[in-house]
Design a protein around this motif. Structure first.
Motif, PDB file in Angstrom:
ATOM      1  N   SER A   6       0.869  -1.173   0.000  1.00  0.00           N
ATOM      2  CA  SER A   6       0.000   0.000   0.000  1.00  0.00           C
ATOM      3  C   SER A   6       0.908   1.224   0.000  1.00  0.00           C
ATOM      4  N   ARG A   7       0.295   2.417  -0.165  1.00  0.00           N
ATOM      5  CA  ARG A   7       1.096   3.642  -0.235  1.00  0.00           C
ATOM      6  C   ARG A   7       0.420   4.819   0.446  1.00  0.00           C
ATOM      7  N   TYR A   8       1.270   5.716   0.902  1.00  0.00           N
ATOM      8  CA  TYR A   8       0.884   7.094   1.221  1.00  0.00           C
ATOM      9  C   TYR A   8       1.424   7.936   0.067  1.00  0.00           C
ATOM     10  N   GLN A   9       0.578   8.726  -0.561  1.00  0.00           N
ATOM     11  CA  GLN A   9       1.048   9.543  -1.682  1.00  0.00           C
ATOM     12  C   GLN A   9       0.219  10.829  -1.752  1.00  0.00           C
ATOM     13  N   GLY A  10       0.773  11.836  -2.384  1.00  0.00           N
ATOM     14  CA  GLY A  10       0.040  13.086  -2.586  1.00  0.00           C
ATOM     15  C   GLY A  10      -0.184  13.853  -1.298  1.00  0.00           C
ATOM     16  N   LEU A  11       0.846  13.950  -0.479  1.00  0.00           N
ATOM     17  CA  LEU A  11       0.742  14.693   0.777  1.00  0.00           C
ATOM     18  C   LEU A  11       0.472  16.166   0.486  1.00  0.00           C
ATOM     19  N   ASN A  12      -0.586  16.691   1.107  1.00  0.00           N
ATOM     20  CA  ASN A  12      -0.968  18.088   0.948  1.00  0.00           C
ATOM     21  C   ASN A  12      -0.982  18.722   2.339  1.00  0.00           C
ATOM     22  N   PRO A  13      -0.075  19.675   2.616  1.00  0.00           N
ATOM     23  CA  PRO A  13       0.010  20.246   3.960  1.00  0.00           C
ATOM     24  C   PRO A  13      -1.063  21.294   4.283  1.00  0.00           C
ATOM     25  N   GLU A  32      -3.198  10.838   0.355  1.00  0.00           N
ATOM     26  CA  GLU A  32      -3.930   9.747  -0.264  1.00  0.00           C
ATOM     27  C   GLU A  32      -3.326   8.424   0.202  1.00  0.00           C
ATOM     28  N   ILE A  33      -4.185   7.510   0.579  1.00  0.00           N
ATOM     29  CA  ILE A  33      -3.800   6.134   0.873  1.00  0.00           C
ATOM     30  C   ILE A  33      -4.356   5.296  -0.261  1.00  0.00           C
ATOM     31  N   GLY A  34      -3.522   4.476  -0.854  1.00  0.00           N
ATOM     32  CA  GLY A  34      -4.034   3.671  -1.954  1.00  0.00           C
ATOM     33  C   GLY A  34      -2.980   2.786  -2.574  1.00  0.00           C
ATOM     34  N   TRP A  35      -3.264   2.390  -3.823  1.00  0.00           N
ATOM     35  CA  TRP A  35      -2.407   1.459  -4.554  1.00  0.00           C
ATOM     36  C   TRP A  35      -2.296   0.154  -3.769  1.00  0.00           C
ATOM     37  N   THR A  36      -3.307  -0.139  -2.960  1.00  0.00           N
ATOM     38  CA  THR A  36      -3.286  -1.298  -2.080  1.00  0.00           C
ATOM     39  C   THR A  36      -3.709  -2.553  -2.827  1.00  0.00           C
ATOM     40  N   PHE A  37      -2.966  -3.607  -2.632  1.00  0.00           N
ATOM     41  CA  PHE A  37      -3.418  -4.919  -3.075  1.00  0.00           C
ATOM     42  C   PHE A  37      -2.885  -5.970  -2.116  1.00  0.00           C
ATOM     43  N   LEU A  38      -3.659  -7.023  -1.978  1.00  0.00           N
ATOM     44  CA  LEU A  38      -3.313  -8.132  -1.094  1.00  0.00           C
ATOM     45  C   LEU A  38      -3.495  -9.449  -1.829  1.00  0.00           C
ATOM     46  N   ALA A  39      -2.729 -10.457  -1.438  1.00  0.00           N
ATOM     47  CA  ALA A  39      -2.927 -11.807  -1.961  1.00  0.00           C
ATOM     48  C   ALA A  39      -4.370 -12.225  -1.673  1.00  0.00           C
ATOM     49  N   ARG A  40      -4.973 -12.936  -2.624  1.00  0.00           N
ATOM     50  CA  ARG A  40      -6.389 -13.284  -2.494  1.00  0.00           C
ATOM     51  C   ARG A  40      -6.708 -14.078  -1.235  1.00  0.00           C
ATOM     52  N   CYS A  46      -7.510  11.619   5.297  1.00  0.00           N
ATOM     53  CA  CYS A  46      -6.942  10.678   4.333  1.00  0.00           C
ATOM     54  C   CYS A  46      -7.942  10.512   3.188  1.00  0.00           C
ATOM     55  N   ARG A  47      -7.400  10.532   1.967  1.00  0.00           N
ATOM     56  CA  ARG A  47      -8.204  10.385   0.752  1.00  0.00           C
ATOM     57  C   ARG A  47      -7.938   9.025   0.140  1.00  0.00           C
ATOM     58  N   PHE A  48      -8.946   8.499  -0.546  1.00  0.00           N
ATOM     59  CA  PHE A  48      -8.837   7.210  -1.226  1.00  0.00           C
ATOM     60  C   PHE A  48      -9.481   7.357  -2.598  1.00  0.00           C
ATOM     61  N   ALA A  49      -8.732   7.134  -3.673  1.00  0.00           N
ATOM     62  CA  ALA A  49      -9.275   7.176  -5.035  1.00  0.00           C
ATOM     63  C   ALA A  49      -9.534   5.735  -5.462  1.00  0.00           C
ATOM     64  N   VAL A  50     -10.781   5.461  -5.845  1.00  0.00           N
ATOM     65  CA  VAL A  50     -11.190   4.096  -6.187  1.00  0.00           C
ATOM     66  C   VAL A  50     -11.830   4.116  -7.566  1.00  0.00           C
ATOM     67  N   GLY A  51     -11.440   3.181  -8.410  1.00  0.00           N
ATOM     68  CA  GLY A  51     -12.057   3.070  -9.723  1.00  0.00           C
ATOM     69  C   GLY A  51     -13.570   3.042  -9.595  1.00  0.00           C
ATOM     70  N   TRP A  55     -16.270  -2.347  -7.816  1.00  0.00           N
ATOM     71  CA  TRP A  55     -17.250  -2.515  -6.738  1.00  0.00           C
ATOM     72  C   TRP A  55     -16.654  -3.220  -5.534  1.00  0.00           C
ATOM     73  N   ARG A  56     -15.722  -4.119  -5.737  1.00  0.00           N
ATOM     74  CA  ARG A  56     -15.086  -4.810  -4.606  1.00  0.00           C
ATOM     75  C   ARG A  56     -14.373  -3.795  -3.716  1.00  0.00           C
ATOM     76  N   SER A  57     -13.582  -2.910  -4.328  1.00  0.00           N
ATOM     77  CA  SER A  57     -12.850  -1.910  -3.541  1.00  0.00           C
ATOM     78  C   SER A  57     -13.784  -0.863  -2.956  1.00  0.00           C
ATOM     79  N   ARG A  58     -14.837  -0.531  -3.664  1.00  0.00           N
ATOM     80  CA  ARG A  58     -15.794   0.446  -3.129  1.00  0.00           C
ATOM     81  C   ARG A  58     -16.499  -0.122  -1.892  1.00  0.00           C
ATOM     82  N   ARG A  59     -16.892  -1.389  -1.939  1.00  0.00           N
ATOM     83  CA  ARG A  59     -17.509  -2.021  -0.755  1.00  0.00           C
ATOM     84  C   ARG A  59     -16.507  -2.059   0.400  1.00  0.00           C
TER      85      ARG A  59
END
Length: 182
Positions: A78-85, A92-100, A126-131, A135-139
């Motif tokens: 996962s990542r922390y990215q796009g820090l805005n002071p 933003e927290i994202g780019w997360t993936f896990l083994a199934r 914290c912001r999260f951008a989701v496709g 629907w899996r990530s949105r849930r």
């Protein structure tokens, strides 16, 4: 300000800065096409595509390897990215993936709890951008208390623009939300 590559310890996970030496272990997880089937970057299981993702993660210096403490193996990132002071700070927290094998259980909740606890100790949101159609990530975002905003972004994924919706979790919603320990 927020340290974007901390070492975070939970009951079953350790999060630590991603290193170049993590390539083989992380690609072994990412090479599963089913991880990416609803994701806008549906081709990320391919080695050259994942190499670009991995190199970007290292270059942006906010990526964390997710390690299962019981086995000691890398099970995702996962990542922390796009820090805005501005306005108390946001990231933003994202780019997360896990083994199934870690889907549908407590792993994503623990991962996000660790990351949110760390971030919200020094910033407000914290912001999260989701496709939009992931629907899996949105849930998953709704399960951890993410609030859908009216904001949308187009991001280039798999060679074409992809609409993303933005969720947020701020200090107050985290403290009273499903990931709160108190």
């Amino acid at each position: 300000m927020l340290e974007r590559q901390p070492i975070l310890e939970g009951a079953s996970l350790t999060l630590r800065p991603l290193t170049p030496e993590d390539w083989e272990a992380l690609f072994a997880v990412a090479a599963d096409p089913l991880i990416w089937d609803q994701h806008p970057a549906h081709d990320r299981w391919k080695e050259p595509v994942f190499r670009t993702f991995f190199d970007d993660a290292l270059a942006n210096k906010g990526a964390l390897a997710v390690i299962d403490k019981s086995s000691g193996r890398i099970i995702g990132s996962s990542r922390y990215q796009g820090l805005n002071p501005e306005n108390g700070g946001s990231v933003e927290i994202g780019w997360t993936f896990l083994a199934r094998e870690f889907w549908g259980g407590p792993t994503n909740r623990e991962l996000k709890r660790l990351m949110l606890t760390h971030a919200l100790a020094s910033i407000n949101e914290c912001r999260f951008a989701v496709g939009e159609t992931n629907w899996r990530s949105r849930r998953a975002m709704e399960k951890i208390g993410g609030r859908l905003t009216e904001k949308k972004e187009d991001r280039g994924m798999a060679g074409s623009p992809s609409s993303h919706v933005i969720y947020v979790i701020d200090r107050a919603s985290f403290a009273g939300g499903p990931l709160s320990l108190g």
